[in-house]
Scaffold this motif. Structure first.
Motif: not given
Length: 249
Positions: A213-214, A199-204, A239-243
């Motif tokens: 990421v996987a 989650k951190e990697l996808l967001s940051e 869907d999580f990425k960028g939100k």
């Protein structure tokens, strides 16, 4: 002192119960079994009742005494074990002694020898009354060490034996200990760490591809990672990425 007796001869089991009660009224026999398999199946339950001592024959059907002793020692249990054997079985006895057996008694049992061993065990139990607190501290330290190790190596393949070696415990015992103290299995805890890091990697770092990421969090199958992520988070990594998510701004 609480004891269990394992011997395939009824007369010996019954005789030992009587002998123990006469030698030391403080000894409570909480289980008697005719073979090692039956004893092993009830061992964990008896440990929960405060088992201190196992008295076992060597040669028995289904599971012999040597295998029973090995199974007990692999749990990390510190119960004392006394082996009963015939003179011709001394090679088996040597194997048992190497597995951490307290003592062995030749059949027919000499009461004075049994009494001497029981007295020694009782002295040890009395002298180690503060031991439970030390044991709890050691167990807590082991669990915290596992957590810290996983935090540092979440991207590497999971190896229970390696973790067990680090904390100096048997793998099965460590697994049960971790579950008892955290209400999570070690595997579930590792999954939680990996997903939180994902989650951190996808967001940051939105430029990272999902398969990257996987791999960074220890999953080399991106399809499995996507399914696991959605199960844990409720949405796909895409869907999580960028939100904007609470706590990750």
């Amino acid at each position: 002192m609480k004891a269990m007796i394992v011997d395939d001869e009824d007369v010996i089991r019954l005789g030992l119960v009587k002998i123990l009660s006469k030698l030391n009224p403080g000894i409570e026999v909480i289980g008697t079994f005719s073979n090692g398999q039956a004893a092993w199946e009830q061992f964990e339950s008896l440990c929960g009742q405060g088992l201190d001592l196992v008295i076992t024959d060597i040669k028995m059907p289904r599971m012999d005494g040597i295998q029973l002793i090995k199974n007990i020692r692999q749990t990390g249990s510190g119960v004392d074990i006394i082996v009963l054997s015939g003179f011709e079985e001394f090679d088996y006895v040597r194997a048992a002694l190497r597995s951490g057996v307290k003592d062995y008694l030749l059949k027919p049992i000499v009461k004075s020898q049994l009494e001497a061993v029981l007295q020694e065990i009782e002295r040890k139990l009395k002298s180690s009354e503060p031991a439970p607190e030390k044991s709890r501290e050691r167990e807590h330290h082991a669990v915290e060490m596992v957590k810290e190790t996983l935090k540092q190596s979440y991207g590497e393949p999971f190896e229970l034996d390696k973790l067990a070696d680090i904390v100096g415990m048997n793998g099965n015992y460590l697994s049960r200990l971790f579950k008892n103290q955290t209400n999570m299995t070690i595997t579930d805890y590792l999954i939680h760490l990996r997903i939180e890091k994902a989650k951190e990697l996808l967001s940051e770092e939105p430029s990272l591809r999902n398969y990257e990421v996987a791999q960074l969090v220890g999953y080399h199958d991106p399809v499995y990672f996507n399914k696991l992520f959605k199960k844990m988070v409720g949405v796909t990594p895409k869907d999580f990425k960028g939100k904007r998510w609470p706590g990750l701004e």
